[in-house]
Design a protein around this motif. Structure first.
Motif, PDB file in Angstrom:
ATOM      1  N   ALA A 180       0.856  -1.179   0.000  1.00  0.00           N
ATOM      2  CA  ALA A 180       0.000   0.000   0.000  1.00  0.00           C
ATOM      3  C   ALA A 180       0.887   1.221   0.000  1.00  0.00           C
ATOM      4  O   ALA A 180       2.061   1.163   0.399  1.00  0.00           O
ATOM      5  CB  ALA A 180      -0.931   0.008   1.221  1.00  0.00           C
ATOM      6  N   ALA A 181       0.327   2.338  -0.454  1.00  0.00           N
ATOM      7  CA  ALA A 181       1.085   3.586  -0.405  1.00  0.00           C
ATOM      8  C   ALA A 181       1.437   3.898   1.039  1.00  0.00           C
ATOM      9  O   ALA A 181       0.686   3.594   1.962  1.00  0.00           O
ATOM     10  CB  ALA A 181       0.257   4.717  -1.004  1.00  0.00           C
ATOM     11  N   HIS A 182       2.584   4.497   1.250  1.00  0.00           N
ATOM     12  CA  HIS A 182       3.057   4.793   2.599  1.00  0.00           C
ATOM     13  C   HIS A 182       2.090   5.734   3.304  1.00  0.00           C
ATOM     14  O   HIS A 182       1.693   6.762   2.754  1.00  0.00           O
ATOM     15  CB  HIS A 182       4.442   5.433   2.534  1.00  0.00           C
ATOM     16  N   ILE A 183       1.676   5.358   4.505  1.00  0.00           N
ATOM     17  CA  ILE A 183       0.801   6.219   5.297  1.00  0.00           C
ATOM     18  C   ILE A 183       1.515   7.541   5.548  1.00  0.00           C
ATOM     19  O   ILE A 183       2.656   7.578   5.995  1.00  0.00           O
ATOM     20  CB  ILE A 183       0.425   5.543   6.626  1.00  0.00           C
ATOM     21  N   GLY A 184       0.812   8.632   5.250  1.00  0.00           N
ATOM     22  CA  GLY A 184       1.409   9.944   5.386  1.00  0.00           C
ATOM     23  C   GLY A 184       2.052  10.436   4.099  1.00  0.00           C
ATOM     24  O   GLY A 184       2.423  11.598   3.993  1.00  0.00           O
ATOM     25  N   HIS A 185       2.177   9.552   3.089  1.00  0.00           N
ATOM     26  CA  HIS A 185       2.688   9.968   1.786  1.00  0.00           C
ATOM     27  C   HIS A 185       1.546  10.658   1.052  1.00  0.00           C
ATOM     28  O   HIS A 185       0.620  10.019   0.572  1.00  0.00           O
ATOM     29  CB  HIS A 185       3.169   8.749   0.988  1.00  0.00           C
ATOM     30  N   ARG A 186       1.589  11.970   0.984  1.00  0.00           N
ATOM     31  CA  ARG A 186       0.477  12.719   0.436  1.00  0.00           C
ATOM     32  C   ARG A 186       0.783  13.206  -0.972  1.00  0.00           C
ATOM     33  O   ARG A 186       1.895  13.626  -1.266  1.00  0.00           O
ATOM     34  CB  ARG A 186       0.133  13.906   1.334  1.00  0.00           C
ATOM     35  N   GLU A 187      -0.206  13.153  -1.829  1.00  0.00           N
ATOM     36  CA  GLU A 187      -0.093  13.669  -3.177  1.00  0.00           C
ATOM     37  C   GLU A 187      -0.825  15.002  -3.252  1.00  0.00           C
ATOM     38  O   GLU A 187      -1.743  15.259  -2.469  1.00  0.00           O
ATOM     39  CB  GLU A 187      -0.722  12.691  -4.173  1.00  0.00           C
ATOM     40  N   PRO A 188      -0.446  15.880  -4.179  1.00  0.00           N
ATOM     41  CA  PRO A 188      -1.192  17.122  -4.353  1.00  0.00           C
ATOM     42  C   PRO A 188      -2.655  16.825  -4.668  1.00  0.00           C
ATOM     43  O   PRO A 188      -2.962  15.923  -5.450  1.00  0.00           O
ATOM     44  CB  PRO A 188      -0.488  17.796  -5.539  1.00  0.00           C
TER      45      PRO A 188
END
Length: 252
Positions: A56-64
């Motif tokens: 899964a995408a890293h928790i806290g890894h935010r995209e615009p």
């Protein structure tokens, strides 16, 4: 394909919702052992999180956050199919709660095919589609305008919800993972939780790119029983069934 290039492509695939080992092997035509090595390397770099059977995408890894116009044009044909599937769950004279989002707005555009609906919404972008409901009417939740998504939220919206119950709730989200519904702000996540508490039946509308996507950091938990309306048909579906979901697929 060189290893570094393949691993970057694999990271992009996980961020777009292709998260199971089986799906990644099929997508890249690689062995399970190779996929596991690549995911392990990406995990060691802190770029994603390994999960049972995938990543899964890293928790806290935010995209615009996408603009409203970008959301409208993204996966437009799929959203129309999801809306058609969702419409099949709506009966005449229902009270329907529509969450914000372009996928739920696509459903709003179809609701004039039912009679006697009471539609409750915080989705300002959907309002033009709700002006001519046959024998029906619309209630707009009050609150503060979130211009980037054309939704309202806040204490006034919660106060209005506290005095309502609905037959069916249709939710959207930036991402749907085992953790729940992923959103860009705590206000959005909190309002979804309040919506779920007022609904007899909960439907989550999410195209395949949203499943496994953890692009933001605020979360709403799933209710014990809910329905996922999605075009995804891969192994990810089984994980959501284990979390209480009934899964509906649109027709081709």
């Amino acid at each position: 394909m060189k290893v570094a290039k393949r691993r970057q492509a694999m990271l992009d695939a996980v961020l777009s919702g292709i998260t199971s080992i089986e799906a990644l092997c099929q997508h890249f035509t690689i062995s399970e052992a190779t996929a596991r090595r690549d995911l392990g390397a990406l995990s060691d770099q802190g770029l994603l999180v390994r999960t049972y059977g995938g990543a899964a995408a890293h928790i806290g890894h935010r995209e615009p956050e996408l603009t409203l116009e970008q959301r409208r044009t993204r996966q437009g044909d799929v959203k129309a199919r999801l809306a058609d599937c969702a419409l099949g769950c709506v009966e005449d004279n229902d009270t329907v709660l529509l969450d914000g989002g372009t996928t739920t707005a696509a459903l709003a555009a179809r609701l004039n095919e039912r009679r006697g609906l009471h539609v409750v919404t915080n989705n300002m972008a959907a309002l033009p589609c709700l002006t001519q409901l046959p024998e029906g009417h619309t209630t707009v939740l009050g609150g503060d305008l979130r211009a980037s998504s054309m939704t309202v939220y806040g204490p006034l919206a919660h106060a209005a919800l506290a005095r309502l119950t609905v037959d069916r709730l249709f939710l959207s989200a930036d991402g749907v993972t085992e953790l729940g519904l992923c959103e860009a702000s705590p206000e959005q996540a909190w309002l979804k939780e309040a919506m779920i508490a007022r609904a007899a039946e909960v439907y989550i509308m999410a195209d395949a790119t949203k499943l496994g996507r953890a692009s933001q950091q605020h979360w709403t938990a799933f209710p014990p029983h809910w329905t996922l309306i999605t075009d995804a048909t891969d192994a990810r579906i089984d994980r959501f069934k284990a979390l209480g979901a009934t899964v509906l697929h649109p027709t081709a």
